[in-house]
Design a protein around this motif. Structure first.
Motif, PDB file in Angstrom:
ATOM      1  N   UNK A   1       0.847  -1.209   0.000  1.00 46.29           N
ATOM      2  CA  UNK A   1       0.000   0.000   0.000  1.00 46.29           C
ATOM      3  C   UNK A   1       0.868   1.239   0.000  1.00 46.29           C
ATOM      4  N   UNK A   2       0.477   2.232  -0.780  1.00 45.32           N
ATOM      5  CA  UNK A   2       1.266   3.467  -0.758  1.00 45.32           C
ATOM      6  C   UNK A   2       0.390   4.708  -0.770  1.00 45.32           C
ATOM      7  N   UNK A   3       0.900   5.728  -0.076  1.00 41.97           N
ATOM      8  CA  UNK A   3       0.309   7.057  -0.136  1.00 41.97           C
ATOM      9  C   UNK A   3       1.142   7.870  -1.102  1.00 41.97           C
ATOM     10  N   UNK A   4       0.503   8.468  -2.087  1.00 43.65           N
ATOM     11  CA  UNK A   4       1.228   9.348  -3.010  1.00 43.65           C
ATOM     12  C   UNK A   4       0.947  10.784  -2.570  1.00 43.65           C
ATOM     13  N   UNK A   5       2.009  11.500  -2.178  1.00 46.16           N
ATOM     14  CA  UNK A   5       1.832  12.892  -1.755  1.00 46.16           C
ATOM     15  C   UNK A   5       2.236  13.792  -2.927  1.00 46.16           C
ATOM     16  N   UNK A   6       1.323  14.693  -3.293  1.00 44.89           N
ATOM     17  CA  UNK A   6       1.588  15.593  -4.423  1.00 44.89           C
ATOM     18  C   UNK A   6       1.074  16.976  -4.055  1.00 44.89           C
ATOM     19  N   UNK A   7       1.547  18.025  -4.752  1.00 46.01           N
ATOM     20  CA  UNK A   7       0.885  19.316  -4.563  1.00 46.01           C
ATOM     21  C   UNK A   7      -0.163  19.465  -5.666  1.00 46.01           C
ATOM     22  N   UNK A   8      -0.918  20.588  -5.599  1.00 42.71           N
ATOM     23  CA  UNK A   8      -2.041  20.702  -6.548  1.00 42.71           C
ATOM     24  C   UNK A   8      -1.559  20.616  -7.993  1.00 42.71           C
ATOM     25  N   UNK A   9      -0.352  21.184  -8.268  1.00 45.23           N
ATOM     26  CA  UNK A   9       0.132  21.174  -9.656  1.00 45.23           C
ATOM     27  C   UNK A   9       0.582  19.789 -10.092  1.00 45.23           C
ATOM     28  N   UNK A  10       1.427  19.159  -9.267  1.00 49.51           N
ATOM     29  CA  UNK A  10       1.914  17.831  -9.687  1.00 49.51           C
ATOM     30  C   UNK A  10       0.768  16.820  -9.706  1.00 49.51           C
ATOM     31  N   UNK A  11      -0.232  17.012  -8.806  1.00 47.62           N
ATOM     32  CA  UNK A  11      -1.391  16.101  -8.816  1.00 47.62           C
ATOM     33  C   UNK A  11      -2.164  16.273 -10.125  1.00 47.62           C
ATOM     34  N   UNK A  12      -2.324  17.553 -10.536  1.00 49.82           N
ATOM     35  CA  UNK A  12      -3.104  17.820 -11.761  1.00 49.82           C
ATOM     36  C   UNK A  12      -2.410  17.217 -12.986  1.00 49.82           C
ATOM     37  N   UNK A  13      -1.097  17.433 -13.082  1.00 54.20           N
ATOM     38  CA  UNK A  13      -0.398  16.972 -14.293  1.00 54.20           C
ATOM     39  C   UNK A  13      -0.112  15.464 -14.291  1.00 54.20           C
ATOM     40  N   UNK A  14       0.245  14.932 -13.118  1.00 58.23           N
ATOM     41  CA  UNK A  14       0.768  13.554 -13.121  1.00 58.23           C
ATOM     42  C   UNK A  14       0.032  12.599 -12.183  1.00 58.23           C
ATOM     43  N   UNK A  15      -0.879  13.131 -11.323  1.00 56.38           N
ATOM     44  CA  UNK A  15      -1.503  12.308 -10.287  1.00 56.38           C
ATOM     45  C   UNK A  15      -2.154  11.039 -10.840  1.00 56.38           C
ATOM     46  N   UNK A  16      -3.012  11.210 -11.859  1.00 56.76           N
ATOM     47  CA  UNK A  16      -3.744  10.038 -12.379  1.00 56.76           C
ATOM     48  C   UNK A  16      -2.779   9.005 -12.954  1.00 56.76           C
ATOM     49  N   UNK A  17      -1.786   9.501 -13.729  1.00 56.56           N
ATOM     50  CA  UNK A  17      -0.867   8.555 -14.386  1.00 56.56           C
ATOM     51  C   UNK A  17      -0.028   7.793 -13.359  1.00 56.56           C
ATOM     52  N   UNK A  18       0.415   8.504 -12.303  1.00 56.73           N
ATOM     53  CA  UNK A  18       1.236   7.817 -11.291  1.00 56.73           C
ATOM     54  C   UNK A  18       0.370   6.821 -10.514  1.00 56.73           C
ATOM     55  N   UNK A  19      -0.868   7.230 -10.180  1.00 54.71           N
ATOM     56  CA  UNK A  19      -1.764   6.286  -9.472  1.00 54.71           C
ATOM     57  C   UNK A  19      -1.996   5.040 -10.326  1.00 54.71           C
ATOM     58  N   UNK A  20      -2.255   5.257 -11.631  1.00 54.09           N
ATOM     59  CA  UNK A  20      -2.469   4.090 -12.525  1.00 54.09           C
ATOM     60  C   UNK A  20      -1.240   3.186 -12.556  1.00 54.09           C
ATOM     61  N   UNK A  21      -0.057   3.825 -12.642  1.00 54.95           N
ATOM     62  CA  UNK A  21       1.179   3.032 -12.729  1.00 54.95           C
ATOM     63  C   UNK A  21       1.358   2.169 -11.478  1.00 54.95           C
ATOM     64  N   UNK A  22       1.041   2.725 -10.310  1.00 55.58           N
ATOM     65  CA  UNK A  22       1.194   1.946  -9.065  1.00 55.58           C
ATOM     66  C   UNK A  22       0.062   0.927  -8.918  1.00 55.58           C
ATOM     67  N   UNK A  23      -1.156   1.328  -9.346  1.00 56.81           N
ATOM     68  CA  UNK A  23      -2.284   0.392  -9.247  1.00 56.81           C
ATOM     69  C   UNK A  23      -2.038  -0.827 -10.138  1.00 56.81           C
ATOM     70  N   UNK A  24      -1.387  -0.601 -11.296  1.00 59.16           N
ATOM     71  CA  UNK A  24      -1.170  -1.720 -12.234  1.00 59.16           C
ATOM     72  C   UNK A  24      -0.282  -2.808 -11.612  1.00 59.16           C
ATOM     73  N   UNK A  25       0.441  -2.442 -10.561  1.00 60.98           N
ATOM     74  CA  UNK A  25       1.297  -3.433  -9.882  1.00 60.98           C
ATOM     75  C   UNK A  25       0.711  -3.796  -8.504  1.00 60.98           C
ATOM     76  N   UNK A  26      -0.582  -3.540  -8.349  1.00 64.41           N
ATOM     77  CA  UNK A  26      -1.314  -3.894  -7.119  1.00 64.41           C
ATOM     78  C   UNK A  26      -0.782  -3.204  -5.862  1.00 64.41           C
TER      79      UNK A  26
END
Ligand code: GLY
Length: 361
Positions: free
Chosen positions: A39-64
């Protein structure tokens, strides 16, 4: 995957830094080879979350990895104990425990606070740095400096706590604003002056700053990670003086920051501070005026400031430096360069030397 891996190791730590293109999409896969947790918590600010949040979450979710994104406001104000408490609170309520880990996704502020949260949450869990600014890729993500600011000053609470992995996706820089590129190039030029004469000459004969992703930029970032990695490998706790060399230009730079109430960016203050440090190096370390001129020319080539804005009061800078806790503690320890590619700490620099250098900025 088009990437290089640099190993960062020293007394009690060892971790890889990946640098390349397209790495955000592969972040989960890279992490899976390094971290055996789920399990991981991804900490981002509003800008990095907007640009990369979804893609990083998907990348980590793809590896469970079951990622959860926590967002903080963008900016230095977020480097506070209040935000640390809020993040730890959210993590606890969501059931994160000692078997989880943290991912810091963003620039220096996010990296510093993410590392600090990882260091203190349940007495310490691993963390991964995914820096999204040039400055964070070449400097702040490497070497384990974590912490937050207090009202009296910056970074007054913190701990050296190394990440388990760093992933630098140079494509993330495509969205970086011009001011952020300047912050990164300030550190790159500083690295060249203190440690890498070849890089200094390469930068001097280059076309100037690159503001887009590409192999040339990947190579430049890789070279800078290697420089910083070598320094922290021998002195991550700043005890032998090696890591202190990274403070080249910072004594006067911090004085300018404080004298101008932080209205001029840290990077720009350090650039002007490096010009002052070159002048002091001529007097105290045998640096040549020719090399000082080369430094000034390189900074100008990268559109970085070399002079104090006329409205800044030199006396205020001197006053800020004189009240710096490092000076109050005793002798001035000033980073000088005897020649491009080398640096050392000098105890011979006087307040008058500093005043002369500032008067001539
Ligand atoms: N940015 C300076 C250091 O990491 O020591």
């Amino acid at each position: 995957m088009n990437s290089d891996v640099i190993e960062i190791s020293g007394n009690g730590f060892r971790y890889p830094a990946f640098v390349g293109r397209g790495l955000i999409a592969k972040a989960g896969e890279i992490a899976r080879n390094v971290i055996d947790r789920n399990r991981c918590t991804i900490i981002a600010d509003q800008n990095s979350a907007r640009f990369f949040g979804d893609r990083v979450c998907e990348a980590f979710a793809s590896q469970n990895f079951s990622p959860q994104l926590i967002t903080i406001p963008a900016g230095e104000k977020s480097k506070s104990l209040t935000q640390v408490e809020r993040i730890c609170d959210e993590m606890s309520k969501a059931g994160f425990d000692r078997s989880s880990f943290v991912v810091g996704l963003g620039g220096g502020v996010v990296g510093d606070i993410s590392g600090f949260v990882a260091a203190v949450f349940q007495r310490g869990i691993p963390y991964i740095q995914i820096p999204t600014t040039l400055l964070a890729m070449v400097d702040s993500s490497i070497g384990g400096k974590t912490g937050v600011n207090l009202e009296p000053g910056k970074n007054l609470v913190g701990v050296i706590y190394h990440p388990a992995l760093i992933i630098c996706d140079v494509d993330a820089l495509e969205t970086l604003p011009p001011q952020e590129w300047r912050q990164g190039y300030a550190e790159i030029i500083k690295h060249a002056i203190i440690r890498d004469a070849d890089m200094f000459h390469d930068l001097s004969s280059s076309r100037g700053p690159i503001h887009r992703s590409g192999d040339e930029l990947v190579e430049l970032i890789r070279r800078n990670i290697v420089i910083k990695a070598r320094i922290v490998s021998v002195d991550d706790r700043e005890t032998s003086g090696e890591r202190a060399l990274l403070n080249f230009g910072h004594t006067v730079g911090h004085g300018i920051e404080r004298a101008t109430d932080f209205k001029i960016s840290h990077g720009d203050c350090v650039n002007i501070g490096m010009v002052a440090a070159c002048a002091i190096s001529i007097k105290r370390a045998g640096f040549s005026t020719k090399q000082r001129d080369e430094v000034v020319a390189l900074l100008k080539k990268f559109s970085l400031p070399t002079q104090l804005p006329a409205e800044v009061d030199c006396e205020k800078i001197i006053d800020a430096i004189a009240h710096d806790k490092k000076f109050l503690a005793g002798k001035i320890r000033f980073v000088v360069t005897p020649k491009i590619g080398e640096a050392r700490v000098s105890s011979d620099v006087t307040m008058d030397d500093i005043r002369d250098a500032i008067d001539n900025l």
